[in-house]
Design a protein around this motif. Structure first.
Motif, PDB file in Angstrom:
ATOM      1  N   LEU A  68       0.836  -1.191   0.000  1.00 35.46           N
ATOM      2  CA  LEU A  68       0.000   0.000   0.000  1.00 35.46           C
ATOM      3  C   LEU A  68       0.874   1.246   0.000  1.00 35.46           C
ATOM      4  O   LEU A  68       1.859   1.308   0.733  1.00 35.46           O
ATOM      5  CB  LEU A  68      -0.880   0.021   1.253  1.00 35.46           C
ATOM      6  CG  LEU A  68      -2.043  -0.965   1.282  1.00 35.46           C
ATOM      7  CD1 LEU A  68      -2.661  -1.005   2.681  1.00 35.46           C
ATOM      8  CD2 LEU A  68      -3.096  -0.564   0.254  1.00 35.46           C
TER       9      LEU A  68
ATOM     10  N   ASP B 107      -2.047   4.872   2.906  1.00 36.99           N
ATOM     11  CA  ASP B 107      -3.198   4.349   2.171  1.00 36.99           C
ATOM     12  C   ASP B 107      -3.795   3.142   2.901  1.00 36.99           C
ATOM     13  O   ASP B 107      -3.076   2.309   3.450  1.00 36.99           O
ATOM     14  CB  ASP B 107      -2.726   3.926   0.769  1.00 36.99           C
ATOM     15  CG  ASP B 107      -3.871   3.663  -0.191  1.00 36.99           C
ATOM     16  OD1 ASP B 107      -4.977   3.309   0.260  1.00 36.99           O
ATOM     17  OD2 ASP B 107      -3.653   3.810  -1.400  1.00 36.99           O
ATOM     18  N   ARG B 108      -5.133   3.077   2.916  1.00 35.01           N
ATOM     19  CA  ARG B 108      -5.824   1.932   3.526  1.00 35.01           C
ATOM     20  C   ARG B 108      -6.682   1.176   2.515  1.00 35.01           C
ATOM     21  O   ARG B 108      -7.428   0.278   2.894  1.00 35.01           O
ATOM     22  CB  ARG B 108      -6.742   2.405   4.651  1.00 35.01           C
ATOM     23  CG  ARG B 108      -6.032   3.046   5.806  1.00 35.01           C
ATOM     24  CD  ARG B 108      -7.005   3.328   6.955  1.00 35.01           C
ATOM     25  NE  ARG B 108      -6.301   4.037   8.001  1.00 35.01           N
ATOM     26  CZ  ARG B 108      -6.253   5.373   8.097  1.00 35.01           C
ATOM     27  NH1 ARG B 108      -6.888   6.119   7.220  1.00 35.01           N
ATOM     28  NH2 ARG B 108      -5.583   5.934   9.075  1.00 35.01           N
TER      29      ARG B 108
ATOM     30  N   ASP C 170      -4.342  -0.638  14.945  1.00 30.10           N
ATOM     31  CA  ASP C 170      -3.862  -0.395  13.589  1.00 30.10           C
ATOM     32  C   ASP C 170      -2.557  -1.141  13.300  1.00 30.10           C
ATOM     33  O   ASP C 170      -1.788  -1.453  14.207  1.00 30.10           O
ATOM     34  CB  ASP C 170      -3.682   1.105  13.361  1.00 30.10           C
ATOM     35  CG  ASP C 170      -4.001   1.506  11.930  1.00 30.10           C
ATOM     36  OD1 ASP C 170      -3.925   0.651  11.039  1.00 30.10           O
ATOM     37  OD2 ASP C 170      -4.327   2.688  11.714  1.00 30.10           O
ATOM     38  N   TRP C 171      -2.346  -1.407  12.018  1.00 27.55           N
ATOM     39  CA  TRP C 171      -1.128  -2.074  11.541  1.00 27.55           C
ATOM     40  C   TRP C 171      -0.142  -1.001  11.112  1.00 27.55           C
ATOM     41  O   TRP C 171      -0.351  -0.332  10.103  1.00 27.55           O
ATOM     42  CB  TRP C 171      -1.447  -2.985  10.365  1.00 27.55           C
ATOM     43  CG  TRP C 171      -0.250  -3.708   9.819  1.00 27.55           C
ATOM     44  CD1 TRP C 171       0.631  -3.239   8.891  1.00 27.55           C
ATOM     45  CD2 TRP C 171       0.198  -5.014  10.174  1.00 27.55           C
ATOM     46  NE1 TRP C 171       1.590  -4.181   8.646  1.00 27.55           N
ATOM     47  CE2 TRP C 171       1.358  -5.279   9.409  1.00 27.55           C
ATOM     48  CE3 TRP C 171      -0.265  -5.999  11.058  1.00 27.55           C
ATOM     49  CZ2 TRP C 171       2.056  -6.487   9.507  1.00 27.55           C
ATOM     50  CZ3 TRP C 171       0.434  -7.192  11.150  1.00 27.55           C
ATOM     51  CH2 TRP C 171       1.581  -7.424  10.388  1.00 27.55           C
TER      52      TRP C 171
ATOM     53  N   ASP D  17      -3.009   5.496  12.649  1.00 21.62           N
ATOM     54  CA  ASP D  17      -1.576   5.627  12.344  1.00 21.62           C
ATOM     55  C   ASP D  17      -1.106   4.679  11.249  1.00 21.62           C
ATOM     56  O   ASP D  17       0.034   4.787  10.800  1.00 21.62           O
ATOM     57  CB  ASP D  17      -0.736   5.358  13.599  1.00 21.62           C
ATOM     58  CG  ASP D  17      -0.750   6.544  14.556  1.00 21.62           C
ATOM     59  OD1 ASP D  17      -1.182   7.633  14.135  1.00 21.62           O
ATOM     60  OD2 ASP D  17      -0.350   6.367  15.722  1.00 21.62           O
ATOM     61  N   GLY D  18      -1.933   3.729  10.843  1.00 19.99           N
ATOM     62  CA  GLY D  18      -1.416   2.689   9.959  1.00 19.99           C
ATOM     63  C   GLY D  18      -2.292   2.374   8.767  1.00 19.99           C
ATOM     64  O   GLY D  18      -2.985   3.255   8.233  1.00 19.99           O
ATOM     65  N   HIS D  19      -2.238   1.120   8.335  1.00 13.52           N
ATOM     66  CA  HIS D  19      -2.851   0.705   7.072  1.00 13.52           C
ATOM     67  C   HIS D  19      -4.156  -0.066   7.211  1.00 13.52           C
ATOM     68  O   HIS D  19      -4.767  -0.411   6.207  1.00 13.52           O
ATOM     69  CB  HIS D  19      -1.845  -0.139   6.279  1.00 13.52           C
ATOM     70  CG  HIS D  19      -0.690   0.653   5.753  1.00 13.52           C
ATOM     71  ND1 HIS D  19      -0.790   1.458   4.645  1.00 13.52           N
ATOM     72  CD2 HIS D  19       0.584   0.783   6.193  1.00 13.52           C
ATOM     73  CE1 HIS D  19       0.369   2.039   4.402  1.00 13.52           C
ATOM     74  NE2 HIS D  19       1.224   1.658   5.332  1.00 13.52           N
TER      75      HIS D  19
END
Lengths: 275, 275
Positions: free
Chosen positions: A107, A111-112, B206-207, B224-226
């Motif tokens: 990603l 980006d999610r 979050d990842w 904070d993550g994807h």
């Protein structure tokens, strides 16, 4: 063991396992140990020059089992990514590899949107497929362990890889079954059976604990961990795969060891835990 | 924000997020921040005494969203594991938790038999189900990210958790949807729809990259993550889940921060990225 040892007939060593060796050095080390095939990487091939790398492998009497790697199709610059993959297909053809291993990309920063990233991969593969057919090099889609989903590969399972591959001609797209990446998957044996002739490569490598600080470098010698490398090898065989069994180990300690000793250890592990 | 803020009505803080606080301290911190629920862990509950822990949570005006954790059913001593899980169900009932979160266990040292380990889990769950029903506490099967397959949980996907849960009565067995563990799964939205009333808990976390040296401690604050924490929250809602949204973050830096500040940050993230 001699070069004619039938138990080594399908063994290949991926160059990443002996990362410090040049193409010629790695090919010679394989030949000395009776290993008949090698998986090549773009960077050392570029260092040698593609034609010279191809010649070094031929002169050592080896075949090329795979070429690593293409992919990284999820980023913002689609045109550059496609161009780079076409160049990789050219190189793969020139070194005589039957396939180009594809690590599709993760990603973008922040980006999610996994669904969107996966759609970009599908789209880019469709664009590359005719060129792959023309070069006679198969796109080998490699599902990576889900712990690499964010940064390296939104393609995480064999089932998902097959969904993508099956949208393309069989000669254009296959899948890589890498024990390290798929061993945990509750669906893996069913998906291997489904894969059949789509299997472009089987890679052997073990899941060892603990995971190291850099998760990328935590792969173990076959036999040291929890992946059922032989069970998965038997399954790909039952699915009709009779190609090379390629050993690819990203591990700092392995890289620091003497190349010939690493190759000898891979051969011992192959005889003890794979064939 | 006040305790009556409707946007916090489903927010729960898992005690592991404020690991250094006692049950009473954690409950009071939640109450001060207008967080109406808490997820408890066995060790701090044991430190306080089960009855005193239950009273501290009640006195703070909170409900218990989950009790962590049971499981570890794959080892050699089946009897001890079952006994321990029955005790955990007793405690969960006593603190008023609707469910016991189950981390099913990994592979024994040197073991590669995933199919066998998973069969032991299925078997043990069948044995525990009547006791869970009797105590009014649901076994909440939590698929863990596949990077924990070898050492913590041979249950790796939501689909696999549902296969196991559906073999048991709905009141006896549900599943946990933890964003951190399932976000990467190409099947996750379909499996959430399938799960419906089997969803016993939704956990938000979050990842973030890079993975730390201890992969267990790499979880990030939501946003904070994807991981698409809101997208997954919307999906569990569509599937009919209207229970708590529990924030569970294993992260050394979060643990070192002031408890009230951590709770306040969780609330801010919840408002910005979840509801």
């Amino acid at each position: 063991m001699s070069a004619a040892d039938p138990r080594l007939a399908r063994l290949s060593i991926n160059q990443a396992t002996v990362k410090r060796l040049s193409v010629a050095q790695a090919a010679d080390a394989c030949a000395r140990a009776g290993v008949p095939a090698i998986g090549l990487w773009r960077e050392p091939v570029a260092d040698a020059g593609t034609a010279a790398a191809a010649k070094a492998v031929r002169d050592a009497g080896l075949r090329v089992s795979s070429y690593c790697r293409g992919g990284f199709l999820t980023g913002p610059d689609r045109t550059a990514a496609l161009d780079d993959n076409r160049r990789a297909l050219d190189e793969a053809a020139e070194v005589g590899s039957p396939c180009l291993v594809m690590v599709v990309g993760g990603l973008p920063e922040g980006d999610r949107d996994l669904v969107g990233a996966r759609a970009r991969v599908t789209d880019a593969l469709a664009e590359l497929a005719p060129y792959a057919l023309e070069r006679g090099v198969r796109l080998a889609l490699e599902p990576l362990h889900p712990m690499f989903c964010a940064d390296r590969s939104v393609l995480s399972t064999l089932g998902q890889a097959l969904d993508m591959a099956e949208a393309l001609p069989e000669a254009a797209a296959g899948v890589v079954v890498d024990a390290y990446h798929v061993w945990w998957d509750p669906e893996v044996y069913g998906q291997i059976a489904r894969a059949g002739a789509r299997i472009a490569s089987y890679q052997a490598c073990d899941w060892v604990l603990p995971l190291p600080a850099d998760a990328l470098l935590g792969r173990g010698m076959v036999g040291d961990g929890h992946a059922d490398v032989r069970g998965l090898r038997l399954a790909v065989d039952r699915a009709g795969y009779d190609g090379d069994i390629e050993v690819e180990i990203f591990n700092e300690r392995v890289w620091q060891a003497d190349g010939d000793e690493v190759v000898a250890e891979v051969v011992r592990r192959h005889l003890a835990h794979v064939v």
